[in-house]
Write a protein that holds these residues in place. Structure first.
Motif, mmCIF file in Angstrom:
data_model
loop_
_atom_site.group_PDB
_atom_site.id
_atom_site.type_symbol
_atom_site.label_atom_id
_atom_site.label_comp_id
_atom_site.label_asym_id
_atom_site.label_seq_id
_atom_site.Cartn_x
_atom_site.Cartn_y
_atom_site.Cartn_z
ATOM 1 N N UNK A 489 36.183 -6.295 -16.269
ATOM 2 C CA UNK A 489 34.914 -6.556 -15.602
ATOM 3 C C UNK A 489 33.952 -5.414 -15.905
ATOM 4 N N UNK A 490 32.679 -5.685 -15.764
ATOM 5 C CA UNK A 490 31.661 -4.677 -15.998
ATOM 6 C C UNK A 490 31.886 -3.492 -15.065
ATOM 7 N N UNK A 491 32.094 -2.284 -15.611
ATOM 8 C CA UNK A 491 32.397 -1.130 -14.740
ATOM 9 C C UNK A 491 31.172 -0.693 -13.947
ATOM 10 N N UNK A 492 31.404 -0.406 -12.676
ATOM 11 C CA UNK A 492 30.310 0.105 -11.852
ATOM 12 C C UNK A 492 30.110 1.598 -12.062
ATOM 13 N N UNK A 493 31.224 2.292 -12.253
ATOM 14 C CA UNK A 493 31.144 3.732 -12.425
ATOM 15 C C UNK A 493 32.138 4.162 -13.490
ATOM 16 N N UNK A 522 27.238 -11.446 -32.598
ATOM 17 C CA UNK A 522 26.823 -11.359 -31.202
ATOM 18 C C UNK A 522 26.567 -12.767 -30.658
ATOM 19 N N UNK A 523 27.092 -13.098 -29.477
ATOM 20 C CA UNK A 523 26.950 -14.455 -28.955
ATOM 21 C C UNK A 523 25.545 -14.729 -28.420
ATOM 22 N N UNK A 524 25.238 -16.000 -28.270
ATOM 23 C CA UNK A 524 23.969 -16.417 -27.680
ATOM 24 C C UNK A 524 24.149 -16.465 -26.161
ATOM 25 N N UNK A 525 23.390 -15.632 -25.446
ATOM 26 C CA UNK A 525 23.455 -15.577 -23.993
ATOM 27 C C UNK A 525 22.048 -15.536 -23.430
ATOM 28 N N UNK A 526 21.931 -16.056 -22.209
ATOM 29 C CA UNK A 526 20.635 -15.958 -21.551
ATOM 30 C C UNK A 526 20.394 -14.508 -21.138
ATOM 31 N N UNK A 527 19.132 -14.168 -20.927
ATOM 32 C CA UNK A 527 18.815 -12.806 -20.518
ATOM 33 C C UNK A 527 19.439 -12.497 -19.156
ATOM 34 N N UNK A 528 19.527 -13.506 -18.300
ATOM 35 C CA UNK A 528 20.151 -13.303 -16.992
ATOM 36 C C UNK A 528 21.620 -12.927 -17.138
ATOM 37 N N UNK A 529 22.351 -13.675 -17.997
ATOM 38 C CA UNK A 529 23.771 -13.381 -18.206
ATOM 39 C C UNK A 529 23.959 -12.039 -18.896
ATOM 40 N N UNK A 530 23.010 -11.702 -19.783
ATOM 41 C CA UNK A 530 23.106 -10.415 -20.456
ATOM 42 C C UNK A 530 23.058 -9.281 -19.429
ATOM 43 N N UNK A 532 23.761 -9.457 -16.343
ATOM 44 C CA UNK A 532 24.853 -9.559 -15.372
ATOM 45 C C UNK A 532 26.182 -9.080 -15.945
ATOM 46 N N UNK A 533 26.413 -9.347 -17.234
ATOM 47 C CA UNK A 533 27.752 -9.125 -17.786
ATOM 48 C C UNK A 533 27.796 -8.126 -18.943
ATOM 49 N N UNK A 534 26.701 -7.463 -19.244
ATOM 50 C CA UNK A 534 26.699 -6.512 -20.363
ATOM 51 C C UNK A 534 26.570 -5.085 -19.849
ATOM 52 N N UNK A 535 27.171 -4.186 -20.591
ATOM 53 C CA UNK A 535 27.110 -2.764 -20.271
ATOM 54 C C UNK A 535 26.694 -2.024 -21.532
ATOM 55 N N UNK A 536 25.714 -1.102 -21.411
ATOM 56 C CA UNK A 536 25.180 -0.393 -22.579
ATOM 57 C C UNK A 536 25.318 1.107 -22.357
ATOM 58 N N UNK A 561 30.371 -6.732 -23.674
ATOM 59 C CA UNK A 561 30.153 -8.001 -22.982
ATOM 60 C C UNK A 561 31.438 -8.396 -22.265
ATOM 61 N N UNK A 562 31.336 -8.655 -20.973
ATOM 62 C CA UNK A 562 32.497 -8.973 -20.151
ATOM 63 C C UNK A 562 32.454 -10.433 -19.738
ATOM 64 N N UNK A 563 33.530 -11.135 -20.028
ATOM 65 C CA UNK A 563 33.651 -12.540 -19.635
ATOM 66 C C UNK A 563 34.591 -12.613 -18.436
ATOM 67 N N UNK A 564 34.066 -12.707 -17.226
ATOM 68 C CA UNK A 564 34.923 -12.671 -16.028
ATOM 69 C C UNK A 564 35.858 -13.873 -15.929
ATOM 70 N N UNK A 565 35.473 -15.016 -16.509
ATOM 71 C CA UNK A 565 36.330 -16.199 -16.440
ATOM 72 C C UNK A 565 37.556 -16.030 -17.325
ATOM 73 N N UNK A 566 37.340 -15.578 -18.544
ATOM 74 C CA UNK A 566 38.448 -15.373 -19.476
ATOM 75 C C UNK A 566 39.092 -13.994 -19.313
ATOM 76 N N UNK A 567 38.461 -13.138 -18.517
ATOM 77 C CA UNK A 567 38.902 -11.752 -18.336
ATOM 78 C C UNK A 567 39.098 -11.074 -19.700
#
Length: 585
Positions: A489-493, A522-530, A532-536, A561-567
């Motif tokens: 999952x996308x790390x908070x810290x 690089x996959x096609x993702x909406x800006x919202x999903x980017x 929500x699920x991307x870390x830079x 890019x983190x896919x929470x469904x597929x982990x």
């Protein structure tokens, strides 16, 4: 007559195969209850549980890892229920039998070596109040002195009933390791190993073996570990069993084998590389030492050239995880020789390297001739060496420091990219990296305190800051890659202070949402999903590139890019300047 068999396993996930063989062989004539515990369970709790069973006969399976705790349980139990007959068996008490009868007066009988027939015969004699002189393979006291009967003939393994069909075991098959054997005995005579004492190899009925394996898989077993000392001693037999397991595999099941690598036939490896699904098999290979003179001293036959062929061919096939064992402290293997052994094995680049220390096991040839090499070792189990004529205790301590960080930083595979870089480009050898880091780890007192995952990263940074500061830019970049690849999952810290500018991050994600083709794959993702699920984050080098040459600036971006469904996680890299100069659409 109530009979209870017990043991103290090293961990809950382990199971004791020996107890189940005794139960299967004794029943239905003598019903047997099995009670398993761990060496971490309080002795009083164990005694309380066993007392509640009200046994007339109470047996314990004894090994080097549980004998001391088992003795405590026996002594306590005998005080509160002295009429119970206490029986010991297992490899730890099958040698120096008189010693154990004298050391543990609470014990009534010891079953020596293979136990099925002896134990059932003993139960018969106890029930009939008969004499025990006729029970071959039994030790006890007669007129206050140890009495050891003659050995029993080897059991015909084809007559042994299955130890895997007990209803009470089925519900836990998916949660514990199932130990399985298709043969007993070992063809080799290594002086440090108990298996060398039994001459010859005997096999169970192959059809019944296969029936049991199908039963275990169908009832949820996930990890089946074969305890045959050399599973591949017979080429045709091994090939037939491998083929059977491949054809009849169930989802999620893993099989582990102890193999002798230098006798593995190329056609068997080729078959496995072609037909075995990835992850179905694991091989444990005892290398112990790559020093031919050392191997000769312990009567170990090993062709390192053929071993290398097997290990590298299996590795290149990419189907089978390999675990290679080393033993520090073998005769005449000094610190420098062991360093070479370690580096020889680590050069294979396989998944796991187990560094162990010689144990002077009762009954082994090496223990009987310990004075030849001035061995000093522990009086109590596990009888680990404290030194010999070529290896001092100081050097043993240093090698133990290697073992500590090896487990955390290689065998657990938290930082593969980083460690490979350090051992190939920064330190003189793999051993030198683990040794220097292990010594640093010990001097900081970290071996005596716990750690979080993030601590492993920050402690490596601390070590490199002192030992190899020039390597920090590349190492830190690779450590970020290692960390992000293993997050579900996308790390908070994250473990580092992420100084990435928030506005810059937002622009990067917006650009990639609009122009994913800017980064290959690089996959096609909406800006919202980017968002929500991307870390830079920034890095000094592109850690996915073969050329790792920093220029002092953090010129690259890692985008995870983190896919929470597929982990699952995918990590991409890009040159920051070229990415940010892209005009908005």
């Amino acid at each position: 007559m109530k009979t209870v068999l017990s043991t103290l396993n090293a961990k809950y996930i382990h199971t004791c195969l020996a107890l189940r063989y005794l139960k299967a062989y004794s029943e239905p004539d003598f019903p047997v209850t099995i009670r398993e515990f761990t060496i971490k369970d309080p002795s009083l709790n164990i005694v309380t549980d066993l007392y509640s069973q009200n046994p007339d006969v109470l047996g314990f399976s004894c090994y080097i890892w549980n004998i001391e705790e088992t003795i405590k349980v026996i002594q306590m139990f005998k005080k509160i229920k002295p009429e119970t007959k206490i029986v010991l068996g297992g490899p730890e008490v099958s040698y120096d039998v008189a010693h154990w009868l004298e050391k543990i007066p609470e014990v009534d009988f010891i079953v020596v070596n293979e136990g099925e027939e002896t134990f059932k015969h003993l139960l018969t004699q106890i029930q009939n109040d008969g004499g025990f002189e006729s029970v071959a393979g039994l030790a006890y006291r007669k007129e206050g002195k140890p009495k050891i009967n003659g050995p029993r003939e080897k059991l015909d393994l084809k007559t042994v009933p299955s130890p895997f069909r007990f209803e009470e075991d089925i519900q836990s098959l998916s949660k514990r390791i199932t130990y399985f054997e298709t043969s007993r005995g070992c063809p080799y005579s290594c002086a440090f190993c108990l298996s060398s004492i039994e001459v010859g190899v005997r096999y169970f009925d192959p059809k019944l073996v296969k029936d049991d394996l199908i039963f275990l898989m169908d009832n949820g077993a996930k990890i089946i570990k074969f305890v045959d000392r050399t599973f591949n001693i017979r080429r045709d037999y091994a090939l037939d069993m491998f083929s059977f397991l491949i054809e009849n595999r169930r989802p999620g099941v893993v099989f582990q084998f102890e193999i002798t690598a230098d006798i593995m036939r190329p056609e068997v490896i080729d078959y496995l590389n072609e037909h075995a699904p990835k992850g179905l098999f694991r091989f444990e290979i005892g290398v112990q030492s790559t020093n031919d003179a050392v191997n000769e001293l312990v009567q170990r036959r090993q062709n390192f050239e053929k071993l290398t062929r097997t290990v590298t061919t299996v590795r290149d096939g990419g189907k089978i995880v390999q675990h290679l064992d080393l033993i520090a402290g073998l005769p005449e293997e000094d610190y420098n020789s062991f360093r070479k052994t370690f580096n020889d094995v680590f050069a294979f680049g396989i998944e796991e390297v187990q560094l162990g220390f010689l144990k002077m096991l009762r009954g082994t040839g090496l223990r009987l001739t310990a004075e030849k090499h001035d061995y000093v070792y522990m009086d109590h189990s596990p009888y680990e060496i404290l030194g010999n004529n070529v290896l001092t205790f100081d050097e043993i301590i240093r090698i133990k420091q290697v073992e500590d960080v090896l487990e955390k930083y290689w065998n657990d595979h938290r930082m593969d990219h980083t460690v490979k870089y350090l051992i190939h480009h920064v330190f003189d050898s793999p051993f030198d990296f683990f040794q220097e880091f292990g010594t640093y780890w010990e001097t900081r007192g970290w071996s005596r305190i716990g750690h979080q995952l993030e601590d492993l990263y920050t402690r490596l940074i601390s070590f490199l800051t002192e030992a190899a500061p020039h390597a920090l830019p590349v190492a830190e970049s690779l450590m970020k890659l290692d960390y992000l690849e293993r997050q579900q999952f996308k790390p908070r810290k994250p473990w580092w202070e992420n100084t990435q500018n928030k506005e810059e991050t937002s622009r990067v994600l917006s650009l990639l949402a609009q122009y994913p083709e800017m980064i290959d794959g690089f996959p096609v993702l909406s800006e919202k999903d980017m968002h929500k699920h991307a870390f830079v984050t920034e890095t000094a080098v592109d850690p996915l590139c073969d050329q790792l040459e920093p220029n002092g600036e953090k010129d690259f971006l890692l985008i995870a890019l983190f896919d929470p469904k597929q982990q699952s996680t995918k990590v991409f890299t890009a040159a920051k300047k070229s990415l940010l100069t892209k005009k908005d659409a």
